[in-house]
Design a protein around this motif. Structure first.
Motif, PDB file in Angstrom:
ATOM      1  N   ALA A  66     -10.000  -0.403 -12.683  1.00 43.40           N
ATOM      2  CA  ALA A  66      -8.601  -0.710 -12.055  1.00 43.40           C
ATOM      3  C   ALA A  66      -8.730  -2.107 -11.961  1.00 43.40           C
ATOM      4  O   ALA A  66      -9.678  -2.873 -11.180  1.00 43.40           O
ATOM      5  CB  ALA A  66      -8.485   0.110 -10.804  1.00 43.40           C
ATOM      6  N   ILE A  67      -7.801  -2.820 -12.577  1.00 39.96           N
ATOM      7  CA  ILE A  67      -7.394  -4.367 -12.234  1.00 39.96           C
ATOM      8  C   ILE A  67      -6.319  -4.965 -11.414  1.00 39.96           C
ATOM      9  O   ILE A  67      -6.276  -5.969 -10.868  1.00 39.96           O
ATOM     10  CB  ILE A  67      -7.358  -5.067 -13.612  1.00 39.96           C
ATOM     11  N   ARG A  68      -5.431  -3.747 -11.104  1.00 41.68           N
ATOM     12  CA  ARG A  68      -4.438  -4.018 -10.130  1.00 41.68           C
ATOM     13  C   ARG A  68      -4.110  -2.632  -9.520  1.00 41.68           C
ATOM     14  O   ARG A  68      -3.807  -1.601 -10.266  1.00 41.68           O
ATOM     15  CB  ARG A  68      -3.140  -4.707 -10.765  1.00 41.68           C
ATOM     16  N   ILE A  69      -4.260  -2.576  -8.144  1.00 44.92           N
ATOM     17  CA  ILE A  69      -3.283  -1.454  -7.669  1.00 44.92           C
ATOM     18  C   ILE A  69      -1.999  -1.594  -7.171  1.00 44.92           C
ATOM     19  O   ILE A  69      -1.570  -2.498  -6.405  1.00 44.92           O
ATOM     20  CB  ILE A  69      -4.126  -1.179  -6.177  1.00 44.92           C
ATOM     21  N   LEU A  70      -1.031  -0.848  -7.844  1.00 48.61           N
ATOM     22  CA  LEU A  70       0.439  -1.072  -7.799  1.00 48.61           C
ATOM     23  C   LEU A  70       0.805  -0.517  -6.383  1.00 48.61           C
ATOM     24  O   LEU A  70       1.720  -0.773  -5.903  1.00 48.61           O
ATOM     25  CB  LEU A  70       0.914  -0.578  -8.844  1.00 48.61           C
ATOM     26  N   SER A  71       0.476   0.748  -6.105  1.00 50.59           N
ATOM     27  CA  SER A  71       0.611   1.383  -4.877  1.00 50.59           C
ATOM     28  C   SER A  71      -0.545   2.208  -4.170  1.00 50.59           C
ATOM     29  O   SER A  71      -1.001   3.228  -4.755  1.00 50.59           O
ATOM     30  CB  SER A  71       1.805   2.728  -5.324  1.00 50.59           C
ATOM     31  N   PRO A  72      -1.097   1.385  -3.275  1.00 48.38           N
ATOM     32  CA  PRO A  72      -2.261   1.974  -2.716  1.00 48.38           C
ATOM     33  C   PRO A  72      -2.221   3.312  -2.096  1.00 48.38           C
ATOM     34  O   PRO A  72      -1.222   3.620  -1.495  1.00 48.38           O
ATOM     35  CB  PRO A  72      -2.552   1.031  -1.817  1.00 48.38           C
ATOM     36  N   SER A  73      -3.215   3.965  -2.105  1.00 50.40           N
ATOM     37  CA  SER A  73      -3.265   5.268  -1.517  1.00 50.40           C
ATOM     38  C   SER A  73      -3.436   5.192   0.039  1.00 50.40           C
ATOM     39  O   SER A  73      -4.223   4.273   0.455  1.00 50.40           O
ATOM     40  CB  SER A  73      -4.285   6.070  -1.992  1.00 50.40           C
ATOM     41  N   SER A  74      -3.203   6.211   0.694  1.00 48.34           N
ATOM     42  CA  SER A  74      -3.488   6.285   2.157  1.00 48.34           C
ATOM     43  C   SER A  74      -4.905   6.621   2.675  1.00 48.34           C
ATOM     44  O   SER A  74      -5.414   6.201   3.561  1.00 48.34           O
ATOM     45  CB  SER A  74      -2.539   7.224   3.069  1.00 48.34           C
ATOM     46  N   GLN A  75      -5.665   6.905   1.410  1.00 47.72           N
ATOM     47  CA  GLN A  75      -7.107   7.398   1.575  1.00 47.72           C
ATOM     48  C   GLN A  75      -7.882   6.030   1.162  1.00 47.72           C
ATOM     49  O   GLN A  75      -9.278   6.378   1.075  1.00 47.72           O
ATOM     50  CB  GLN A  75      -7.326   8.450   0.680  1.00 47.72           C
ATOM     51  N   ARG A  76      -7.460   4.900   0.857  1.00 45.80           N
ATOM     52  CA  ARG A  76      -7.943   3.750   0.311  1.00 45.80           C
ATOM     53  C   ARG A  76      -8.624   2.964   1.948  1.00 45.80           C
ATOM     54  O   ARG A  76      -7.895   2.708   2.691  1.00 45.80           O
ATOM     55  CB  ARG A  76      -7.507   2.681  -0.338  1.00 45.80           C
ATOM     56  N   MET A  77      -9.699   2.657   1.790  1.00 43.77           N
ATOM     57  CA  MET A  77     -10.459   2.172   2.982  1.00 43.77           C
ATOM     58  C   MET A  77     -10.969   0.689   2.327  1.00 43.77           C
ATOM     59  O   MET A  77     -11.305   0.365   1.139  1.00 43.77           O
ATOM     60  CB  MET A  77     -11.681   2.892   3.137  1.00 43.77           C
ATOM     61  N   THR A  78     -11.060  -0.127   3.473  1.00 45.40           N
ATOM     62  CA  THR A  78     -11.645  -1.521   3.284  1.00 45.40           C
ATOM     63  C   THR A  78     -13.167  -1.420   3.360  1.00 45.40           C
ATOM     64  O   THR A  78     -13.825  -1.211   4.263  1.00 45.40           O
ATOM     65  CB  THR A  78     -11.116  -2.406   4.290  1.00 45.40           C
ATOM     66  N   PRO A  79     -14.095  -1.565   2.160  1.00 37.67           N
ATOM     67  CA  PRO A  79     -15.306  -1.627   2.238  1.00 37.67           C
ATOM     68  C   PRO A  79     -15.974  -2.586   3.355  1.00 37.67           C
ATOM     69  O   PRO A  79     -15.748  -3.643   3.615  1.00 37.67           O
ATOM     70  CB  PRO A  79     -15.892  -1.885   1.015  1.00 37.67           C
ATOM     71  N   PRO A  80     -16.869  -2.060   4.441  1.00 40.99           N
ATOM     72  CA  PRO A  80     -17.515  -3.038   5.643  1.00 40.99           C
ATOM     73  C   PRO A  80     -18.633  -3.779   5.008  1.00 40.99           C
ATOM     74  O   PRO A  80     -18.918  -4.567   5.720  1.00 40.99           O
ATOM     75  CB  PRO A  80     -17.813  -2.115   6.616  1.00 40.99           C
ATOM     76  N   GLN A  93     -17.482   3.483  -0.884  1.00 37.69           N
ATOM     77  CA  GLN A  93     -17.074   3.051   0.541  1.00 37.69           C
ATOM     78  C   GLN A  93     -15.593   2.655   0.522  1.00 37.69           C
ATOM     79  O   GLN A  93     -14.967   2.511   1.500  1.00 37.69           O
ATOM     80  CB  GLN A  93     -17.667   1.440   0.983  1.00 37.69           C
ATOM     81  N   HIS A  94     -14.809   2.499  -0.545  1.00 35.89           N
ATOM     82  CA  HIS A  94     -13.473   2.398  -0.729  1.00 35.89           C
ATOM     83  C   HIS A  94     -12.753   3.599  -0.397  1.00 35.89           C
ATOM     84  O   HIS A  94     -11.388   3.865  -0.529  1.00 35.89           O
ATOM     85  CB  HIS A  94     -13.116   1.877  -1.926  1.00 35.89           C
ATOM     86  N   VAL A  95     -13.407   4.824  -0.121  1.00 34.42           N
ATOM     87  CA  VAL A  95     -12.885   6.246  -0.158  1.00 34.42           C
ATOM     88  C   VAL A  95     -12.955   6.566   1.266  1.00 34.42           C
ATOM     89  O   VAL A  95     -14.216   6.811   1.839  1.00 34.42           O
ATOM     90  CB  VAL A  95     -13.494   7.012  -1.271  1.00 34.42           C
ATOM     91  N   SER A  96     -12.058   7.251   1.687  1.00 30.73           N
ATOM     92  CA  SER A  96     -12.084   7.817   3.138  1.00 30.73           C
ATOM     93  C   SER A  96     -12.799   8.901   3.197  1.00 30.73           C
ATOM     94  O   SER A  96     -13.114   9.701   2.159  1.00 30.73           O
ATOM     95  CB  SER A  96     -10.645   8.421   3.522  1.00 30.73           C
ATOM     96  N   SER A  97     -13.221   9.505   4.579  1.00 36.48           N
ATOM     97  CA  SER A  97     -14.367  10.461   4.454  1.00 36.48           C
ATOM     98  C   SER A  97     -13.749  11.732   4.223  1.00 36.48           C
ATOM     99  O   SER A  97     -14.471  12.489   3.470  1.00 36.48           O
ATOM    100  CB  SER A  97     -15.050  10.522   6.019  1.00 36.48           C
ATOM    101  N   ASP A  98     -12.569  11.770   4.408  1.00 41.24           N
ATOM    102  CA  ASP A  98     -11.757  13.280   3.998  1.00 41.24           C
ATOM    103  C   ASP A  98     -11.912  13.527   2.582  1.00 41.24           C
ATOM    104  O   ASP A  98     -12.156  14.499   2.294  1.00 41.24           O
ATOM    105  CB  ASP A  98     -10.349  13.301   4.626  1.00 41.24           C
ATOM    106  N   LEU A  99     -11.414  12.330   1.931  1.00 40.53           N
ATOM    107  CA  LEU A  99     -11.339  12.434   0.518  1.00 40.53           C
ATOM    108  C   LEU A  99     -12.755  12.582  -0.324  1.00 40.53           C
ATOM    109  O   LEU A  99     -12.914  13.453  -1.252  1.00 40.53           O
ATOM    110  CB  LEU A  99     -10.364  11.393  -0.224  1.00 40.53           C
TER     111      LEU A  99
END
Length: 438
Positions: A66-80, A93-99
């Motif tokens: 992926a080079i550009r996220i045009l519409s982010p998912s609500s399951q996308r996390m910011t890696p700590p 780390q960019h994926v929610s625990s639920d997903l």
């Protein structure tokens, strides 16, 4: 070396597509369809529109990033972690625990359905915490001659090069806090150019370090390490040129489970996720439905992680393990905890087991926890023992399914299946299954 122009490769490298992945694979990649071909897209999540660049084209699938996220998912996390994307340790780390949980369980369930025809009912995921869970880590050590400095860290993704770690939110906090001072200490050793690796382990009675080195250790180096141990309240073990283990300072490590104390050698296998290990043992005990009259068999038993909690509830437990040192440790742990209704046997479970002593005895329940290779040699023998219940703990879905086929054809039914999130933020799938005799 001559290099030849490849039009196909250049075209693939330049091709940009606009897609919406429909699911996530176990490696944290979005899976999409484009012109009838499956596309695996690193950095993309289901239901988000992404612009992706294809970098590898095969007949049946392509790989892209992926080079550009045009519409982010609500399951996308910011890696700590600041090292995420470079370090090869994590990929979700960019994926929610639920997903993460739902995609891993779906992969496990689909594998069972494809290979056995069974469609397991959705079971609760056994999960403790997403970060600061790992109580063991091996850190590579490399001396950079040009920079004249020691590099310490984990391997880069798809590389043997190291990522110098200054933080790691996967490690338990006590170990993460040691990363920077440990590198400083090791950098001051006279044999800094001859260091192999450093292994950190968090025991319940404190952290420990195993240092591997490839040259004689000077007395000044020993004093520096002793000072480091005093400053950070850490036990230190040395593994020199012959790789034998010498305790420099500190107590024998141990951990608590089910109100029992299990001692271990720093090199012994222990489950790296203490929280999930506790929950996994509780689930296994519940599934076994132990009675005071039960005789139980525990195969691939290690040093008694399951064996000893079972012994507290059953009439008799036989643990079988292929590593002789772990058998001795299990016997020692049984004595330490005052359990006399348990035996530990040393047998190779990867060879024909039909003539082994346990194979001719009667058992009411069986638990097995094999390595990734599974338990192919033992499965038919387990069936011949006719136990009422079998709990299979697995670190490899492929061998779990293959071994399950033997049980299913031998008169057992799959009653329960759980996904164990032993390694959050990664693609590893661990699981446990309960089989009941029809």
């Amino acid at each position: 070396m001559a290099q030849f122009y490849s039009p196909g490769r250049r075209k693939a490298a330049q091709q940009i597509i606009n897609v919406i992945p429909h699911e996530l694979d176990t490696q944290g990649q979005g899976v999409a369809r484009d012109n009838g071909k499956t596309i695996f897209i690193s950095g993309a999540l289901p239901q988000e529109q992404v612009e992706a660049q294809i970098y590898e084209n095969k007949r049946n699938y392509s790989k892209a990033k992926a080079i550009r996220i045009l519409s982010p998912s609500s399951q996308r996390m910011t890696p700590p972690c600041s090292h995420y994307g470079i370090c090869g340790g994590c990929n979700q780390q960019h994926v929610s625990s639920d997903l993460q949980h739902s995609s891993k369980y779906k992969a496990l369930s689909q594998l069972f359905k494809r290979e056995t025809g069974l469609e397991p009912a959705q079971g609760a995921v056994i999960f403790a915490q997403g970060y600061h869970y790992r109580r063991r880590a091996r850190l590579g050590l490399q001396y950079q001659v040009k920079q004249q400095r020691l590099q310490m860290g984990f391997r880069q993704r798809a590389s043997n090069d190291l990522v110098e770690m200054t933080e790691c939110p996967i490690l338990v906090s006590e170990l993460e806090q040691l990363l920077v001072p440990l590198r400083t200490c090791l950098s001051e050793l006279s044999i800094v150019k001859k260091l192999g690796h450093a292994e950190l382990v968090m025991a319940d009675n404190g952290p420990l370090l195993v240092l591997r080195y490839l040259a004689p250790l000077a007395e000044s180096d020993r004093q520096r390490l002793l000072q480091f141990a005093a400053n950070h309240q850490i036990a230190i073990y040395l593994a020199g040129e012959n790789d034998s283990l010498e305790r420099l300072i500190g107590a024998d490590p141990c951990y608590q489970v089910d109100d029992l104390t299990l001692g271990f050698n720093p090199r012994d296998f222990i489950q790296v996720n203490a929280g999930v290990n506790q929950l996994m043992i509780q689930q296994a005990l519940a599934w076994l439905a132990l009675q005071p009259t039960d005789r139980v068999l525990d195969l691939f038993c290690g040093m008694g992680n399951f064996t000893l909690p079972i012994a507290k509830r059953a009439l008799w437990v036989t643990g079988v393990e292929g590593v002789e040192a772990l058998v001795a440790r299990g016997q020692q742990n049984a004595r330490l905890n005052g359990l006399s209704n348990v035996e530990f046997l040393h047998h190779n479970l990867e060879q024909d087991v039909s003539q082994q002593s346990w194979a001719r005895e009667g058992f009411d329940k069986v638990l097995l926890d094999p390595a990734r290779a599974g338990a192919a040699e033992a499965m038919s023998q387990i069936v011949s023992l006719h136990p009422e219940r079998i709990v299979y703990v697995s670190c490899n879905p492929l061998t779990l399914v293959e071994d399950s086929k033997v049980l299913l054809s031998g008169g057992y039914q799959l009653d329960q299946l759980r996904m164990l999130d032993m390694f959050p933020q990664t693609g590893h799938i661990e699981s446990m299954a309960l089989f009941i005799k029809k």
